[in-house]
Design a protein around this motif. Sequence first.
Motif, PDB file in Angstrom:
ATOM      1  N   TRP A 183     131.873  29.077  92.262  1.00  0.00           N
ATOM      2  CA  TRP A 183     132.965  28.443  91.514  1.00  0.00           C
ATOM      3  C   TRP A 183     132.425  27.699  90.296  1.00  0.00           C
ATOM      4  CZ3 TRP A 183     137.756  28.775  94.356  1.00  0.00           C
ATOM      5  CH2 TRP A 183     138.871  28.418  93.577  1.00  0.00           C
ATOM      6  N   LYS A 226     132.543  29.280  86.420  1.00  0.00           N
ATOM      7  CA  LYS A 226     133.671  28.514  85.859  1.00  0.00           C
ATOM      8  C   LYS A 226     135.004  29.136  86.280  1.00  0.00           C
ATOM      9  CE  LYS A 226     131.313  26.683  81.742  1.00  0.00           C
ATOM     10  NZ  LYS A 226     131.344  26.561  80.275  1.00  0.00           N
ATOM     11  N   ARG A 230     138.655  30.042  87.584  1.00  0.00           N
ATOM     12  CA  ARG A 230     140.024  29.540  87.553  1.00  0.00           C
ATOM     13  C   ARG A 230     140.884  30.506  88.340  1.00  0.00           C
ATOM     14  NH1 ARG A 230     142.771  29.851  83.289  1.00  0.00           N
ATOM     15  NH2 ARG A 230     141.432  31.164  81.977  1.00  0.00           N
ATOM     16  N   ARG A 269     144.748  31.984  88.823  1.00  0.00           N
ATOM     17  CA  ARG A 269     146.083  32.092  88.227  1.00  0.00           C
ATOM     18  C   ARG A 269     147.070  32.594  89.263  1.00  0.00           C
ATOM     19  NH1 ARG A 269     144.609  35.142  82.599  1.00  0.00           N
ATOM     20  NH2 ARG A 269     144.340  36.838  84.088  1.00  0.00           N
ATOM     21  N   GLU A 322     135.678  35.219  79.202  1.00  0.00           N
ATOM     22  CA  GLU A 322     136.337  35.227  80.500  1.00  0.00           C
ATOM     23  C   GLU A 322     136.779  36.636  80.873  1.00  0.00           C
ATOM     24  OE1 GLU A 322     139.508  32.342  80.336  1.00  0.00           O
ATOM     25  OE2 GLU A 322     138.201  30.786  81.192  1.00  0.00           O
ATOM     26  N   ARG A 333     141.557  23.405  88.883  1.00  0.00           N
ATOM     27  CA  ARG A 333     141.429  24.663  88.142  1.00  0.00           C
ATOM     28  C   ARG A 333     142.268  25.774  88.749  1.00  0.00           C
ATOM     29  NH1 ARG A 333     137.454  24.572  84.511  1.00  0.00           N
ATOM     30  NH2 ARG A 333     137.226  26.835  84.497  1.00  0.00           N
ATOM     31  N   HIS A 347     146.160  27.339  89.190  1.00  0.00           N
ATOM     32  CA  HIS A 347     147.543  27.368  88.745  1.00  0.00           C
ATOM     33  C   HIS A 347     148.385  27.899  89.909  1.00  0.00           C
ATOM     34  CE1 HIS A 347     151.012  29.787  87.171  1.00  0.00           C
ATOM     35  NE2 HIS A 347     151.265  28.609  86.645  1.00  0.00           N
TER      36      HIS A 347
END
Length: 281
Positions: free
Chosen positions: A146, A150, A152, A154, A207, A276, A278
């Motif tokens: 993680w 980095k 994230r 969604r 990314e 981090r 959503h």
Amino acid sequence: MLLQALDQHLINPPARPGLVGMRRFGLEFWYFGVKNARACLFVVLFFAAVFLVPRAGVFGLPRYDVLLLVAIAIQAWMLWSGLESADEIKAVCVFHLVGFALEVFKTSSGIRSWSYPDPAFTKLFNVPLFAGFMYASVGSYMIQAWRLFKLRIRHHPPYWMATLIAVLIYANFFTRHYIGDYRFYLAACALGLYARTSVVYRPFDRERSMPLPLAFVLIGFFIWLGENISTFGGVWRYPDQMGTWSVVHVGKWSAWSLLVIMTFTIIIHLKHIKARIHVSV
């Protein structure tokens, strides 16, 4: 510290905006592999000990006890060096307890899914205490990944739904011996729950993303490979491996993938990780 310098380079590599085509693919693939290898630090060190520690033990101390001391030493070093925070160590301890409880049940006289044949001073309910670290190593890998990638998330489903499916997955490891195995129904529910969820990661300076269910399956596959290595080394044995070693049934891959979902659900409740994510509404 050399390892910390490496981490800083992996997390913030120099940007290469002009890199395109196969050269970019090759470099990103290289960094992807290096970051995964670095995230497996605990796993690599622990499984190195599995193969290096003689089955007869060291200086009269049984192998399982030596492995427990090695696992504790590695974890303490990672905390001392700042590679894992105190909160992350707490999560790793949760993985240890959850895994150890499962081990006690699976090795009990009424179930006997597998066994630990060697003697040890640190056996509790016929399970050596180091066994929980094998589950904790999965959590350690995911925590390290993680940070290095980095990550994230969604469109994560509501937390209560994710927690519910994780609890049901864990319960099924126990109840399957009494009311039937519902792992594939649970897998279908999990697939529907995470169908829109993707993980955004940074292999190099840009990314990328992949469906989160695919990540679960891939991690489960590599754990299954590690399980084959462990049984080959005689750390534990399934009933069909008592006479001679054989490849662990591929069906275990699905079980490990489901366990990864449960591990992931525990990890997302860490404060710096939750920030981090959503969540879909």
